[in-house]
Motif scaffolding. Sequence first.
Motif, PDB file in Angstrom:
ATOM      1  N   SER A  86       0.585  -1.295   0.010  1.00  0.00           N
ATOM      2  CA  SER A  86      -0.138  -0.171  -0.281  1.00  0.00           C
ATOM      3  C   SER A  86       1.055   1.145   0.058  1.00  0.00           C
ATOM      4  O   SER A  86       1.756   1.868   1.012  1.00  0.00           O
ATOM      5  CB  SER A  86      -0.961   0.180   1.126  1.00  0.00           C
ATOM      6  OG  SER A  86      -1.920   1.099   1.014  1.00  0.00           O
ATOM      7  N   GLY A  87       0.751   1.818  -1.275  1.00  0.00           N
ATOM      8  CA  GLY A  87       1.620   3.351  -1.047  1.00  0.00           C
ATOM      9  C   GLY A  87       2.616   3.233  -1.802  1.00  0.00           C
ATOM     10  O   GLY A  87       3.082   3.987  -1.859  1.00  0.00           O
ATOM     11  N   TYR A  88       3.301   1.798  -1.710  1.00  0.00           N
ATOM     12  CA  TYR A  88       4.728   1.921  -2.307  1.00  0.00           C
ATOM     13  C   TYR A  88       5.316   2.419  -3.666  1.00  0.00           C
ATOM     14  O   TYR A  88       4.765   2.505  -4.066  1.00  0.00           O
ATOM     15  CB  TYR A  88       5.068   0.132  -2.996  1.00  0.00           C
ATOM     16  CG  TYR A  88       6.003  -0.148  -2.930  1.00  0.00           C
ATOM     17  CD1 TYR A  88       7.130   0.559  -2.083  1.00  0.00           C
ATOM     18  CD2 TYR A  88       6.840  -0.130  -3.939  1.00  0.00           C
ATOM     19  CE1 TYR A  88       8.775   0.062  -2.293  1.00  0.00           C
ATOM     20  CE2 TYR A  88       8.471  -0.472  -4.515  1.00  0.00           C
ATOM     21  CZ  TYR A  88       9.248  -0.344  -3.953  1.00  0.00           C
ATOM     22  OH  TYR A  88      10.270  -0.654  -4.097  1.00  0.00           O
ATOM     23  N   ARG A  89       6.423   3.351  -3.819  1.00  0.00           N
ATOM     24  CA  ARG A  89       7.048   3.478  -4.213  1.00  0.00           C
ATOM     25  C   ARG A  89       8.561   3.150  -4.694  1.00  0.00           C
ATOM     26  O   ARG A  89       9.423   2.972  -3.593  1.00  0.00           O
ATOM     27  CB  ARG A  89       6.956   4.656  -4.323  1.00  0.00           C
ATOM     28  CG  ARG A  89       5.861   6.253  -4.474  1.00  0.00           C
ATOM     29  CD  ARG A  89       6.173   7.418  -4.059  1.00  0.00           C
ATOM     30  NE  ARG A  89       4.558   8.075  -4.709  1.00  0.00           N
ATOM     31  CZ  ARG A  89       4.558   9.631  -4.964  1.00  0.00           C
ATOM     32  NH1 ARG A  89       5.053   9.725  -5.305  1.00  0.00           N
ATOM     33  NH2 ARG A  89       3.856  10.023  -4.341  1.00  0.00           N
ATOM     34  N   GLY A  90       8.951   3.108  -5.811  1.00  0.00           N
ATOM     35  CA  GLY A  90      10.496   2.710  -5.884  1.00  0.00           C
ATOM     36  C   GLY A  90      10.756   2.234  -6.910  1.00  0.00           C
ATOM     37  O   GLY A  90       9.682   1.310  -7.314  1.00  0.00           O
ATOM     38  N   THR A  91      12.177   0.944  -6.948  1.00  0.00           N
ATOM     39  CA  THR A  91      12.236   0.605  -8.067  1.00  0.00           C
ATOM     40  C   THR A  91      12.740  -1.066  -7.909  1.00  0.00           C
ATOM     41  O   THR A  91      13.435  -0.868  -6.373  1.00  0.00           O
ATOM     42  CB  THR A  91      13.570   0.674  -8.684  1.00  0.00           C
ATOM     43  OG1 THR A  91      13.249   2.098  -9.022  1.00  0.00           O
ATOM     44  CG2 THR A  91      13.739   0.485  -9.886  1.00  0.00           C
ATOM     45  N   GLN A  92      12.662  -1.983  -8.189  1.00  0.00           N
ATOM     46  CA  GLN A  92      12.564  -3.081  -7.985  1.00  0.00           C
ATOM     47  C   GLN A  92      12.605  -4.048  -9.456  1.00  0.00           C
ATOM     48  O   GLN A  92      11.644  -3.901 -10.212  1.00  0.00           O
ATOM     49  CB  GLN A  92      11.455  -3.704  -7.235  1.00  0.00           C
ATOM     50  CG  GLN A  92      11.533  -5.524  -7.025  1.00  0.00           C
ATOM     51  CD  GLN A  92      13.088  -5.697  -6.109  1.00  0.00           C
ATOM     52  OE1 GLN A  92      12.708  -5.061  -4.985  1.00  0.00           O
ATOM     53  NE2 GLN A  92      13.256  -6.692  -5.931  1.00  0.00           N
ATOM     54  N   GLY A  93      13.805  -4.994  -9.763  1.00  0.00           N
ATOM     55  CA  GLY A  93      13.888  -5.189 -10.936  1.00  0.00           C
ATOM     56  C   GLY A  93      13.859  -4.853 -11.962  1.00  0.00           C
ATOM     57  O   GLY A  93      13.408  -5.317 -12.986  1.00  0.00           O
ATOM     58  N   GLY A  94      14.457  -3.570 -11.889  1.00  0.00           N
ATOM     59  CA  GLY A  94      14.524  -2.881 -13.684  1.00  0.00           C
ATOM     60  C   GLY A  94      12.887  -2.193 -13.529  1.00  0.00           C
ATOM     61  O   GLY A  94      13.025  -1.493 -14.790  1.00  0.00           O
ATOM     62  N   VAL A  95      12.255  -2.303 -13.011  1.00  0.00           N
ATOM     63  CA  VAL A  95      10.900  -1.592 -12.666  1.00  0.00           C
ATOM     64  C   VAL A  95      10.882  -0.557 -11.871  1.00  0.00           C
ATOM     65  O   VAL A  95      10.868  -0.696 -10.203  1.00  0.00           O
ATOM     66  CB  VAL A  95       9.688  -2.834 -12.791  1.00  0.00           C
ATOM     67  CG1 VAL A  95       8.899  -2.338 -13.053  1.00  0.00           C
ATOM     68  CG2 VAL A  95       9.190  -4.291 -13.979  1.00  0.00           C
ATOM     69  N   THR A  96      10.261   0.513 -12.323  1.00  0.00           N
ATOM     70  CA  THR A  96      10.057   1.313 -11.340  1.00  0.00           C
ATOM     71  C   THR A  96       8.213   1.455 -10.801  1.00  0.00           C
ATOM     72  O   THR A  96       7.938   1.600 -11.701  1.00  0.00           O
ATOM     73  CB  THR A  96      10.439   2.931 -11.961  1.00  0.00           C
ATOM     74  OG1 THR A  96      11.288   2.786 -11.900  1.00  0.00           O
ATOM     75  CG2 THR A  96       9.817   3.334 -11.078  1.00  0.00           C
ATOM     76  N   PHE A  97       8.052   1.016  -9.818  1.00  0.00           N
ATOM     77  CA  PHE A  97       6.571   1.348  -9.490  1.00  0.00           C
ATOM     78  C   PHE A  97       6.990   3.152  -8.692  1.00  0.00           C
ATOM     79  O   PHE A  97       6.913   3.567  -8.248  1.00  0.00           O
ATOM     80  CB  PHE A  97       6.250   0.666  -8.352  1.00  0.00           C
ATOM     81  CG  PHE A  97       6.203  -1.053  -8.787  1.00  0.00           C
ATOM     82  CD1 PHE A  97       5.748  -1.756  -9.517  1.00  0.00           C
ATOM     83  CD2 PHE A  97       7.926  -1.605  -8.120  1.00  0.00           C
ATOM     84  CE1 PHE A  97       5.425  -3.062  -9.514  1.00  0.00           C
ATOM     85  CE2 PHE A  97       7.716  -2.906  -8.520  1.00  0.00           C
ATOM     86  CZ  PHE A  97       7.294  -4.107  -9.746  1.00  0.00           C
ATOM     87  N   ARG A  98       5.296   3.545  -9.695  1.00  0.00           N
ATOM     88  CA  ARG A  98       5.631   5.162  -9.156  1.00  0.00           C
ATOM     89  C   ARG A  98       4.607   4.767  -8.209  1.00  0.00           C
ATOM     90  O   ARG A  98       4.437   5.867  -7.592  1.00  0.00           O
ATOM     91  CB  ARG A  98       4.744   5.929 -10.035  1.00  0.00           C
ATOM     92  CG  ARG A  98       5.381   5.766 -11.521  1.00  0.00           C
ATOM     93  CD  ARG A  98       5.393   6.014 -12.898  1.00  0.00           C
ATOM     94  NE  ARG A  98       6.889   6.377 -14.172  1.00  0.00           N
ATOM     95  CZ  ARG A  98       7.388   6.518 -13.750  1.00  0.00           C
ATOM     96  NH1 ARG A  98       8.159   7.474 -12.860  1.00  0.00           N
ATOM     97  NH2 ARG A  98       8.673   6.571 -15.050  1.00  0.00           N
TER      98      ARG A  98
END
Length: 133
Positions: A86-98
């Motif tokens: 919930s509310g996560y923002r960040g990068t994981q495995g080359g994918v940027t989760f906005r």
Amino acid sequence: MKAALTALLLADADLGAWVGSRIHWGVLPAHAAALPYLNLTLVSAPAAYTLDGETETSTSAVQIDAWATSALEADRLRWEVRACLSGYRGTQGGVTFRRIFVSGSRDLSGRDLGDLAPLFGASIDVGIRWSAP
């Protein structure tokens, strides 16, 4: 996005204490009998366009089902998933989760494991805005 979301869930220590590596997309593999586990389903992933063409940012809806041997355990697992995403923002495995938003949740009707035991489920829906290189 699927691999990156799986990695994000696996990286959470509290969630890992519950499910270990038992996170599956789509149909549960026949060899996966240990409980509890998470089963993820990509519900929708529409393409987004501007007048210049398709955008680099995508929006996906994912249903995450927590399956366990008791309703209480399934519900606790759902809340662990919610706390992780919930509310996560960040990068994981080359994918940027906005941004990851929780859009709903519900209990799932139990499944019968035959003579073994009943199976209890709890589900959470998330909307994900993401981009990849």
